[in-house]
Motif scaffolding. Structure first.
Motif, short mmCIF file in Angstrom:
data_model
loop_
_atom_site.label_atom_id
_atom_site.label_comp_id
_atom_site.label_asym_id
_atom_site.label_seq_id
_atom_site.Cartn_x
_atom_site.Cartn_y
_atom_site.Cartn_z
N SER A 110 82.71 90.07 55.78
CA SER A 110 83.47 88.83 55.88
C SER A 110 82.48 87.72 56.19
O SER A 110 81.66 87.85 57.10
N VAL A 111 82.54 86.63 55.45
CA VAL A 111 81.66 85.49 55.67
C VAL A 111 82.45 84.22 55.38
O VAL A 111 83.25 84.17 54.45
N GLY A 112 82.26 83.21 56.21
CA GLY A 112 82.95 81.95 55.98
C GLY A 112 82.85 81.02 57.16
O GLY A 112 82.16 81.32 58.15
N PRO A 113 83.53 79.91 57.10
CA PRO A 113 83.49 78.95 58.20
C PRO A 113 84.19 79.50 59.44
O PRO A 113 85.21 80.18 59.33
N VAL A 114 83.61 79.24 60.60
CA VAL A 114 84.28 79.59 61.85
C VAL A 114 85.48 78.66 61.96
O VAL A 114 85.33 77.43 61.89
N ALA A 156 70.97 87.21 55.30
CA ALA A 156 70.91 86.62 53.95
C ALA A 156 72.31 86.22 53.49
O ALA A 156 72.49 85.16 52.88
N THR A 157 73.30 87.06 53.78
CA THR A 157 74.68 86.75 53.40
C THR A 157 75.17 85.52 54.14
O THR A 157 75.84 84.65 53.56
N LEU A 158 74.83 85.41 55.42
CA LEU A 158 75.22 84.24 56.20
C LEU A 158 74.63 82.97 55.61
O LEU A 158 75.34 81.99 55.37
N LYS A 159 73.34 82.98 55.35
CA LYS A 159 72.68 81.77 54.81
C LYS A 159 73.26 81.39 53.45
O LYS A 159 73.42 80.21 53.16
N ALA A 160 73.59 82.37 52.63
CA ALA A 160 74.19 82.08 51.32
C ALA A 160 75.61 81.55 51.45
O ALA A 160 76.11 80.88 50.55
N GLY A 161 76.28 81.83 52.56
CA GLY A 161 77.68 81.43 52.74
C GLY A 161 77.88 80.11 53.46
O GLY A 161 79.01 79.64 53.58
N ILE A 162 76.81 79.48 53.93
CA ILE A 162 76.96 78.22 54.68
C ILE A 162 77.58 77.15 53.79
O ILE A 162 77.12 76.90 52.68
N GLY A 163 78.66 76.57 54.30
CA GLY A 163 79.34 75.49 53.59
C GLY A 163 80.26 75.95 52.47
O GLY A 163 80.81 75.12 51.75
N LYS A 164 80.46 77.24 52.33
CA LYS A 164 81.30 77.76 51.25
C LYS A 164 82.60 78.32 51.83
O LYS A 164 82.68 78.62 53.01
N PRO A 165 83.62 78.49 50.99
CA PRO A 165 84.88 79.08 51.45
C PRO A 165 84.68 80.52 51.91
O PRO A 165 83.71 81.18 51.53
N ILE A 170 77.19 87.33 63.20
CA ILE A 170 76.24 86.24 63.45
C ILE A 170 76.96 84.93 63.17
O ILE A 170 77.67 84.80 62.17
N VAL A 171 76.75 83.94 64.04
CA VAL A 171 77.28 82.59 63.85
C VAL A 171 76.08 81.66 63.74
O VAL A 171 75.13 81.74 64.53
N ALA A 172 76.11 80.77 62.75
CA ALA A 172 75.01 79.82 62.53
C ALA A 172 75.56 78.42 62.34
O ALA A 172 76.71 78.23 61.95
N ASP A 173 74.70 77.44 62.63
CA ASP A 173 75.08 76.04 62.41
C ASP A 173 74.87 75.68 60.94
O ASP A 173 74.47 76.52 60.13
N GLY A 174 75.14 74.44 60.59
CA GLY A 174 75.06 73.98 59.21
C GLY A 174 73.67 74.06 58.60
O GLY A 174 73.52 74.04 57.38
N GLN A 175 72.64 74.15 59.44
CA GLN A 175 71.27 74.27 58.95
C GLN A 175 70.81 75.73 58.87
O GLN A 175 69.67 76.01 58.56
N GLY A 176 71.70 76.66 59.21
CA GLY A 176 71.37 78.08 59.15
C GLY A 176 70.72 78.63 60.41
O GLY A 176 70.29 79.77 60.44
#
Length: 152
Positions: free
Chosen positions: A107-111, A80-89, A46-52
């Motif tokens: 794996s979760v992080g910035p695209v 849930a993992t995606l939303k918790a990872g927004i803006g984090k390394p 899943i890919v999300a923008d800065g607002q989730g």
């Protein structure tokens, strides 16, 4: 009839506000690259923008909504993992997912942003679960190569 017109207008308004992939990213290439590199029936990306808000999903709703081991002692879902990872390394993890040989890889992080591309502030999560699930670090490397092939 008037009620139908209002429903149609509301639906059009909602779709106009929905988050989308950047215009220069090829959705077909992204789908194919993810499918070739980490695709399986037990994979969710899943890919999300800065607002989730979700801008792209690879994997069915059920696959992406399953409760899986978080590899830190709890249970979580991909969303849930995606939303918790927004803006984090970037983070990645692997662990057993139950009895037998099944494992889960996260794996979760910035695209990543390719050379000469604008900063997009997008975050991704990729998860696999099963007997042949890749480790989290391998998922990260393959997902990031797939993003590059799609034009991120």
């Amino acid at each position: 009839m008037r009620r139908l017109a209002l429903v149609a207008l509301a639906a059009a308004g909602l779709s106009a506000c929905s988050a989308k992939l950047p215009k220069d990213v090829d959705e077909t290439a992204l789908t194919q690259a993810i499918g070739r590199s980490i695709g399986s029936p037990s994979t969710c990306v899943i890919v999300a923008d800065g607002q989730g808000r979700v801008v792209w999903r690879g994997g069915g709703y059920i696959t992406c909504s399953r409760n899986l081991p978080s590899c830190d002692g709890g249970q979580t879902t991909a969303e849930a993992t995606l939303k918790a990872g927004i803006g984090k390394p970037a983070r990645f993890a692997s662990c057993p997912s139950g009895t037998g040989a099944n494992t889960v890889g996260w794996s979760v992080g910035p695209v990543p942003t390719g050379p000469g591309k604008p900063t997009r502030s997008l975050t991704y999560v990729a998860v696999m679960e099963g007997e042949r699930a890749l480790p989290g670090l391998e998922i990260k490397e393959r997902a990031e190569r797939a993003f590059a092939k799609a034009g991120f």
